[in-house]
Design an enzyme around this catalytic site. Structure first.
Site, short mmCIF file in Angstrom:
data_model
loop_
_atom_site.label_atom_id
_atom_site.label_comp_id
_atom_site.label_asym_id
_atom_site.label_seq_id
_atom_site.Cartn_x
_atom_site.Cartn_y
_atom_site.Cartn_z
CG PHE A 248 -1.86 1.16 1.23
CD1 PHE A 248 -3.05 1.10 0.50
CD2 PHE A 248 -1.58 2.34 1.92
CE1 PHE A 248 -3.93 2.18 0.47
CE2 PHE A 248 -2.46 3.43 1.88
CZ PHE A 248 -3.64 3.34 1.15
CG ASP B 101 5.50 3.53 1.65
OD1 ASP B 101 5.56 4.08 2.77
OD2 ASP B 101 4.46 3.51 0.96
CE LYS C 206 0.00 5.67 7.64
NZ LYS C 206 -1.38 5.87 7.97
#
Ligand SMILES: Cc1ncc(COP(=O)(O)O)c(C=O)c1O
Length: 404
Positions: free
Chosen positions: A139, A224, A253
């Site tokens: 993702f 990532d 995040k």
């Protein structure tokens, strides 16, 4: 004009239905506790999906934000600013990276990374070297490029035509990558632990072999670390624990501790391909965001915070095993630090969301990672008492779902 009633029903009236939030509306948070409009208290094992790494309203983050709010809010990249430079210096001093690009979210950081990978290959090897290889279940965000690199077809279905030149291979399968990689590959993109895909850690030997295959094919390795970064695994970035260094890394995040900020980190070898005018973001490097991130990063990058992650992980696993001994509901518990996934036994596949709703009714915030995994990404400094109390709530929630 009278004030509207601001409640969950209003969401359905005025919001695009791409989310389906829980029925209560949270209004206040402190540490690992949250309160809703009715005054109900919750223990937060969700952490804003791996964002609130220092809990809610950490006093030093609040103070930093308030101080900066009195100084300077926004300039755009026509000018640089002190908070952005400080944060970039801290990131380069503490990682493999030499250069930083700032943006506002994980998807944007990945967008920049994928564009840089293509541009670097274009500049150095020509336009034919443009293929990106990524992994099934991976993702990487919700823009069209990032859902295309992401390995979950459900996120791109209906939005095609998708960008081309992207191949997905099974995760932790080095033979599959060997068959797919070629001199046309410009980058291999991976999460050190697949988060949304079900909390699936990369095998360290696999990660090392990916690095070697990238080197043999003049392809860049992009990590990532939007979910795994900034202390989540107990390392500042997960690559440090894997012993594999990427060429480009993306972070968001937890970087802002709850204030929106994203960053792409790159080496001096590759960064020049995003030359003047090739890419940009109005808000990227915003002084408010960078002030908070600079403070969050320095607080997290300490023995006190990083050093406690392994112990807190052990407590979570111990408590989950106790629940499982009683209810036999998990087939496997996987984790990297405080990124924890408990896969449900087969009879409950497709029903993970039921546990999330039951937990909320017990006063606990948790997450799912797909339809069969309960996920927890709490604050890195969640007190042990909150972990134990939250686990009692989780046990009650599970008992309630099983009894229904
Ligand atoms: C690994 C990973 N990459 C990218 C993203 C996208 O980040 P954002 O939602 O900030 O765009 C996420 C978000 O869950 C993520 O977990």
């Amino acid at each position: 004009m009278s004030q509207p009633t601001v409640d969950r029903a209003l969401f359905d009236q005025v919001m695009v239905p791409n989310y389906n939030p829980q029925q209560m509306v949270p209004v206040r948070g402190r540490g690992s506790r949250v309160w809703d409009q009715a005054g109900n208290e919750y223990i937060d094992f969700a952490g804003g999906i791996a964002v609130n790494a220092l809990g809610h309203c950490h006093p030093e983050l609040v103070a930093a934000l308030k101080d900066q709010a009195d100084e300077l809010w926004h300039l755009s990249n026509t000018f640089t600013n002190e908070p952005a430079l400080r944060l970039a210096k801290q990131l380069t001093d503490n990682t493999f990276a030499d250069k930083i690009f700032f943006c506002n979210s994980g998807a944007e950081a990945n967008e920049a990374a994928f564009k840089l990978a293509r541009k670097f290959a274009y500049d150095n090897f020509g336009p034919e070297k443009n293929e990106i290889i990524s992994f099934k279940q991976g993702f990487h965000g919700r823009t069209l490029f990032t859902v295309s690199v992401g390995g979950q077809p459900k996120y791109r279905e209906g939005f095609e035509p998708a960008p081309g030149g992207i191949t997905h291979v099974p995760f932790n399968d080095i033979e599959a990558l060997k068959s797919a990689i070629s001199d046309k590959t410009c980058a291999v993109v991976m999460e050190p632990i697949q988060g949304e895909g079900g909390v699936i850690p990369a095998d360290p030997d696999f990660a090392k072999a990916v690095r070697e295959l990238c080197d043999a094919n003049n392809a860049l390795l992009v990590f990532d670390e939007i979910q795994t970064g900034v202390g989540r695994t107990g390392e500042l970035y997960a690559y440090m624990g894997l012993g594999v260094t990427p060429d480009i890394l993306t972070s968001a995040k937890a970087l802002g501790g709850g204030f929106p900020v994203g960053a792409m980190l790159a080496t001096d070898r590759v960064a020049p391909s995003l030359g003047f005018g090739t890419h940009g973001s109005t808000y990227g490097g915003n002084p408010l965001a960078c002030t908070v991130a600079d403070k969050a990063l320095s607080l997290i990058n300490s023995k006190e915070v990083l050093g406690a992650v392994a112990e807190k992980n052990a407590l979570f696993i111990e408590e989950l095993n106790k629940i499982n001994a009683k209810h036999n509901i998990f087939s496997e518990v996987r984790s990297g630090g405080l990124l924890i996934g408990a896969e449900l036994v087969e009879a409950w596949h497709g029903k993970a969301a039921q546990f999330l709703a039951a937990a909320r009714e017990e006063g606990l915030m948790i997450l799912v990672a797909g339809p069969k995994v309960i996920r927890m990404t709490p604050s890195l400094i969640i007190p042990d008492e909150d972990i134990r109390e939250g686990m009692e709530k989780l046990e009650r929630a599970i008992a309630r779902v099983l009894a229904a």
